[in-house]
Write a protein that holds these residues in place. Structure first.
Motif, PDB file in Angstrom:
ATOM      1  N   LEU A 589      13.491  20.279  35.684  1.00  0.00           N
ATOM      2  CA  LEU A 589      14.471  21.146  35.048  1.00  0.00           C
ATOM      3  C   LEU A 589      15.633  21.479  35.971  1.00  0.00           C
ATOM      4  N   ASP A 590      15.495  21.078  37.263  1.00  0.00           N
ATOM      5  CA  ASP A 590      16.479  21.461  38.281  1.00  0.00           C
ATOM      6  C   ASP A 590      16.728  22.970  38.206  1.00  0.00           C
ATOM      7  N   GLN A 591      15.615  23.698  38.284  1.00  0.00           N
ATOM      8  CA  GLN A 591      15.686  25.140  38.037  1.00  0.00           C
ATOM      9  C   GLN A 591      14.809  25.898  39.040  1.00  0.00           C
ATOM     10  N   TRP A 592      15.276  27.084  39.449  1.00  0.00           N
ATOM     11  CA  TRP A 592      14.574  27.929  40.421  1.00  0.00           C
ATOM     12  C   TRP A 592      13.986  29.166  39.729  1.00  0.00           C
ATOM     13  N   THR A 593      12.800  29.588  40.171  1.00  0.00           N
ATOM     14  CA  THR A 593      12.154  30.811  39.673  1.00  0.00           C
ATOM     15  C   THR A 593      11.574  31.570  40.869  1.00  0.00           C
ATOM     16  N   GLN A 594      11.885  32.834  40.958  1.00  0.00           N
ATOM     17  CA  GLN A 594      11.342  33.613  42.076  1.00  0.00           C
ATOM     18  C   GLN A 594       9.871  33.940  41.829  1.00  0.00           C
ATOM     19  N   VAL A 595       9.066  33.812  42.889  1.00  0.00           N
ATOM     20  CA  VAL A 595       7.643  34.155  42.827  1.00  0.00           C
ATOM     21  C   VAL A 595       7.395  35.302  43.811  1.00  0.00           C
ATOM     22  N   GLY A 596       6.120  35.606  44.068  1.00  0.00           N
ATOM     23  CA  GLY A 596       5.776  36.761  44.898  1.00  0.00           C
ATOM     24  C   GLY A 596       6.247  36.636  46.336  1.00  0.00           C
ATOM     25  N   ASP A 597       6.710  37.757  46.880  1.00  0.00           N
ATOM     26  CA  ASP A 597       7.163  37.775  48.267  1.00  0.00           C
ATOM     27  C   ASP A 597       5.992  37.555  49.214  1.00  0.00           C
ATOM     28  N   SER A 598       6.327  37.013  50.366  1.00  0.00           N
ATOM     29  CA  SER A 598       5.329  36.855  51.426  1.00  0.00           C
ATOM     30  C   SER A 598       5.067  38.209  52.080  1.00  0.00           C
ATOM     31  N   PRO A 599       3.809  38.506  52.455  1.00  0.00           N
ATOM     32  CA  PRO A 599       3.528  39.777  53.144  1.00  0.00           C
ATOM     33  C   PRO A 599       3.928  39.744  54.615  1.00  0.00           C
ATOM     34  N   VAL A 600       4.381  38.594  55.101  1.00  0.00           N
ATOM     35  CA  VAL A 600       4.684  38.477  56.520  1.00  0.00           C
ATOM     36  C   VAL A 600       5.972  37.688  56.681  1.00  0.00           C
ATOM     37  N   VAL A 601       6.738  38.040  57.700  1.00  0.00           N
ATOM     38  CA  VAL A 601       7.931  37.269  58.046  1.00  0.00           C
ATOM     39  C   VAL A 601       7.499  36.011  58.783  1.00  0.00           C
ATOM     40  N   SER A 602       8.052  34.854  58.376  1.00  0.00           N
ATOM     41  CA  SER A 602       7.720  33.591  59.035  1.00  0.00           C
ATOM     42  C   SER A 602       8.961  32.712  59.035  1.00  0.00           C
ATOM     43  N   HIS A 603       9.442  32.378  60.217  1.00  0.00           N
ATOM     44  CA  HIS A 603      10.580  31.473  60.280  1.00  0.00           C
ATOM     45  C   HIS A 603      10.318  30.397  61.320  1.00  0.00           C
ATOM     46  N   ARG A 604      10.892  29.220  61.057  1.00  0.00           N
ATOM     47  CA  ARG A 604      10.651  28.018  61.865  1.00  0.00           C
ATOM     48  C   ARG A 604       9.155  27.723  61.964  1.00  0.00           C
ATOM     49  N   GLN A 605       8.401  28.022  60.930  1.00  0.00           N
ATOM     50  CA  GLN A 605       6.972  27.758  60.919  1.00  0.00           C
ATOM     51  C   GLN A 605       6.668  26.805  59.766  1.00  0.00           C
ATOM     52  N   PRO A 606       6.338  25.565  60.070  1.00  0.00           N
ATOM     53  CA  PRO A 606       6.011  24.608  59.008  1.00  0.00           C
ATOM     54  C   PRO A 606       4.668  24.937  58.380  1.00  0.00           C
ATOM     55  N   SER A 607       4.399  24.352  57.226  1.00  0.00           N
ATOM     56  CA  SER A 607       3.174  24.630  56.493  1.00  0.00           C
ATOM     57  C   SER A 607       2.482  23.326  56.131  1.00  0.00           C
ATOM     58  N   PHE A 608       1.240  23.443  55.663  1.00  0.00           N
ATOM     59  CA  PHE A 608       0.530  22.288  55.120  1.00  0.00           C
ATOM     60  C   PHE A 608      -0.261  22.739  53.902  1.00  0.00           C
ATOM     61  N   THR A 609      -0.642  21.782  53.070  1.00  0.00           N
ATOM     62  CA  THR A 609      -1.402  22.098  51.860  1.00  0.00           C
ATOM     63  C   THR A 609      -2.786  21.468  51.938  1.00  0.00           C
ATOM     64  N   LEU A 610      -3.762  22.204  51.392  1.00  0.00           N
ATOM     65  CA  LEU A 610      -5.148  21.735  51.302  1.00  0.00           C
ATOM     66  C   LEU A 610      -5.727  22.250  49.993  1.00  0.00           C
ATOM     67  N   ASN A 611      -6.232  21.334  49.197  1.00  0.00           N
ATOM     68  CA  ASN A 611      -6.923  21.712  47.960  1.00  0.00           C
ATOM     69  C   ASN A 611      -6.087  22.632  47.081  1.00  0.00           C
ATOM     70  N   GLY A 612      -4.806  22.335  46.986  1.00  0.00           N
ATOM     71  CA  GLY A 612      -3.934  23.089  46.097  1.00  0.00           C
ATOM     72  C   GLY A 612      -3.457  24.413  46.642  1.00  0.00           C
ATOM     73  N   LYS A 613      -3.791  24.721  47.888  1.00  0.00           N
ATOM     74  CA  LYS A 613      -3.331  25.965  48.504  1.00  0.00           C
ATOM     75  C   LYS A 613      -2.501  25.645  49.737  1.00  0.00           C
ATOM     76  N   VAL A 614      -1.656  26.588  50.107  1.00  0.00           N
ATOM     77  CA  VAL A 614      -0.703  26.378  51.194  1.00  0.00           C
ATOM     78  C   VAL A 614      -1.087  27.262  52.367  1.00  0.00           C
ATOM     79  N   TYR A 615      -0.972  26.727  53.579  1.00  0.00           N
ATOM     80  CA  TYR A 615      -1.313  27.450  54.793  1.00  0.00           C
ATOM     81  C   TYR A 615      -0.094  27.485  55.696  1.00  0.00           C
TER      82      TYR A 615
END
Length: 694
Positions: A589-615
């Protein structure tokens, strides 16, 4: 010579021979003839016999009655020679006539003490004593209080005690009401008249009498007028629990009743009165300490009575005890249930320690505590993994011998062989993890099956920092960045793992650094970051046609240091420097939707996914490693996980890890973090594996 007392020695002048013979029979010492003086009574003291435990038999002889009427006779005794009726005495009343008399004496004699005994006879005008006989006592019987009158009073009240075995000498009786001394005004062997002194306490108290070292306590209680405590309920409990005090003469105004829990002659603890009637007080138990005692006296004072009531029962303070806990091992963040007793129900009054580290108390009841292992629980040696659990309550501290085993989900693996610098990038093709490029030309692949790094074809781009990298259809894409003197790069490169080759692609439309990148359905998406200002634009690269096309801009504020990940065909972009918002991108849809805010500030920190969840790691500003978080896109929820604290293969906890992660990926059910950094400790050169199964 006193008019009222004529000593027998002064009458030994004219006793005839028959009288002298009787005197000798009774052990008298008179050597003079009193036969010509028949006007006064004559009495002799005989030998004390049948001396045994608790008693002795006194004997006398009334030799002549004389011309005056005899109204009483008996015996006197004391520790000094020549005792009189002012000493210990027993009165036998009017004699029946001349002759021998005796009395078994059972009171007012100390064991092992020598006493002088004299028989005596009394007329209305005088008292005549016999000779002095010495004997050694084997003690006497205990005095007995039978009754008293009146049954209540206050300071200065005179009370008559009726009983037996009292001393005829007022000084030979000691009397107490409770613990307060009472003055003995008059005494006989069966009656005591006492006067109460200045009394501090009100309530109901027994009388206590001591004669010759032996005591008796009255069964009935004398009431000192003022507040009275009959009972307390419950009689056992914990600080801050509610106790009811039953009695009378309390004030109906709660704050006018002063209630104390105390150790006598030591510090008292003031209780809060919650409600009051004349017959009942409801109070909150103060914060008592069991190391002082577990038995506490309860007192109530009311200013209008100027007296303090003492409870007849003590309040027993219960000690906290740990029996067991479960589970017996776990990661930081594990909730442990501690089983025991007498913990209390207020979590704010309970501290739980894991070794020396405080645990968060979530819930408490009298017999269980739920406490969370700190997310950043840390140690410096392998034996720090095993720690005792200690519970500290208001009353006491209790520790269980069994220890909790702390587990760590992050383990250091293969040592990164390349140059360690900031600004490196990494990605995975699903089989191997790749890391390097950017600040160095070296490019390395990590094989989790062999646990080894292998150097690959060098990256052909110019050295830079803060490039970006992602993977699409097994190809690694690397580009953008900034030189140390501010030169922005827009070049982009593709690495083909199967051929171990690099290929330069069409340049990105606008050079920048700290951009985000992700891929969906074989397309590469890149954008945001910083260059000439901060950006919100997003561009898509289609490898099939080799061109960049612009997508809908990121709707949040412009930022750098953002993070991006994909789950189930959707991209999630956000966070960044001092930002917590997160947005979902739908490429269809080339469309953005806001979701829940993160409880922690994180910058320059890459992530990975496992079993449908993000770490994703938090910032590396914790004393013991960065925080670590799990995001569930389905439920749009965040969950904190144990901090990134790293152990070696032999279980030792490595030097604290406090660096930003430069690359992250997942392979075969494990997550991997890598962050070689020239400013870090040795552990920053290790590849770090995350085990989600612990």
């Amino acid at each position: 010579m006193s008019f009222n007392e004529i000593n027998m020695r002064n009458l030994c002048s004219n006793v005839h021979l028959a009288v002298a013979a009787v005197m000798l029979f009774l052990g008298g010492g008179c050597q003079e003839d009193l036969s010509n003086d028949f006007s006064v009574p004559v009495v002799h003291t005989g030998e004390v016999t049948k001396v045994s435990e608790g008693k002795a038999l006194f004997t006398g002889k009334l030799v002549q009655l004389g011309n005056n009427e005899v109204v009483n006779h008996g015996f006197v005794w004391g520790v000094e020679p020549g005792p009189t009726i002012k000493n210990s005495a027993v009165f036998l009343g009017r004699p029946k006539g001349e002759g021998v008399f005796s009395k078994e004496v059972t009171s007012d004699m100390y064991e092992g003490r020598q006493y002088h005994v004299r028989a005596f006879v009394q007329t209305n005008a005088l008292t005549v004593y016999g000779n002095d006989v010495l004997f050694t006592s084997m003690g006497s019987s205990r005095p007995k209080i039978l009754s008293f009158s009146p049954e209540q009073g206050t300071d200065g009240t005179e009370v008559q005690l009726t009983g037996k075995g009292f001393s005829n000498d007022p000084a030979g009786n000691k009397v107490w009401l409770g613990d307060a001394n009472a003055s003995v005004l008059a005494a006989s062997d069966s009656l005591l008249m006492v006067k109460l002194g200045s009394l501090t306490f009100s309530g109901r108290f027994p009388f206590r009498v001591e004669v010759a070292g032996l005591q008796d306590t009255s069964e009935a209680l004398f009431e000192v007028i003022g507040p009275v405590i009959d009972s307390i309920s419950p009689q056992r409990g914990l600080p801050r629990e509610t106790v009811r005090i039953y009695g009378k003469n309390f004030s109906e105004v709660p704050h006018e009743n002063r209630v104390q829990f105390l150790i006598p002659r030591q510090r008292f603890h003031q209780a809060t009165v919650l409600s009051a009637t004349p017959e009942q007080l409801v109070v909150k138990v103060p914060d008592l300490k069991a190391h002082q005692t577990d038995q506490w006296e309860v007192r109530v004072s009311v200013p209008t009575h100027q007296k303090t009531a003492i409870s007849p029962q003590h309040f027993t303070l219960l000690n906290a005890t740990i029996h067991r806990f479960s589970p017996t091992h776990g990661l930081g963040g594990t909730v442990v249930k501690i089983y025991g007793e007498n913990f209390g129900i207020d979590p704010t009054t309970i501290n739980v320690l894991l070794g020396v580290t405080h645990m968060e108390v979530l819930l408490a009841t009298n017999d269980s505590i739920y406490a969370r292992v700190p997310y950043d629980v840390y140690g410096t040696r392998s034996n720090d993994i095993f720690r005792p659990i200690k519970v500290l309550t208001i009353t006491n501290t209790t520790t269980l011998f069994q220890k909790f085993r702390v587990e760590y989900a992050f383990q250091a693996f293969a040592y990164f062989p390349g140059m360690i610098m900031c600004g490196l990038v990494g990605a995975t093709d699903g089989r191997l993890g790749y890391f390097g490029a950017g600040a160095i030309s070296g490019w390395y692949a990590y094989n989790p099956r062999s646990g080894r790094w292998t150097q690959k074809a060098s990256w052909p781009g110019i050295s830079r920092q803060y490039a970006t990298a992602t993977e699409a259809n097994g190809v690694i894409y690397v580009g953008l960045g900034v030189r140390s003197f501010g030169q922005l790069h827009s070049d982009f490169w593709a690495y083909y793992p199967q051929r171990d080759q690099w290929e330069q692609l069409a340049p990105f439309p606008v050079g920048r650094f700290d951009a985000v990148s992700f891929s969906i359905d074989g397309k590469v998406f890149v954008g945001m970051g910083e260059g000439v200002g901060r950006y919100t634009d997003i561009w898509k690269y289609d490898p099939a046609v080799g061109i960049w096309s612009r997508c809908a801009d990121f709707p949040g504020e412009p930022r750098d240091y953002a993070t991006a990940f994909t789950v189930n065909g959707k991209a999630y972009v956000g966070l960044g420097y001092q930002k917590r918002d997160l947005w979902q991108y739908d490429p269809q849809l080339d469309q953005w939707t806001q979701v829940g805010d993160s409880p922690v500030v994180s910058h320059r920190q890459p992530s990975f996914t496992l079993n449908g969840k993000v770490y994703i790691p938090g910032q590396g500003n914790s004393t013991y490693g960065p925080s670590f978080w799990e995001y569930d896109p389905v439920n749009d929820s965040w969950r904190r996980l144990p901090n990134i604290i790293i152990t070696s293969s032999n279980g030792n906890i490595l030097t604290q890890y406090n660096r930003s992660v430069q690359a992250a990926w997942s392979i075969d059910g494990y997550g991997y973090l890598v962050s070689p950094n020239s400013g870090g400790s040795n552990c920053s050169r290790f590849l770090i594996r995350y085990n989600p199964n612990l």
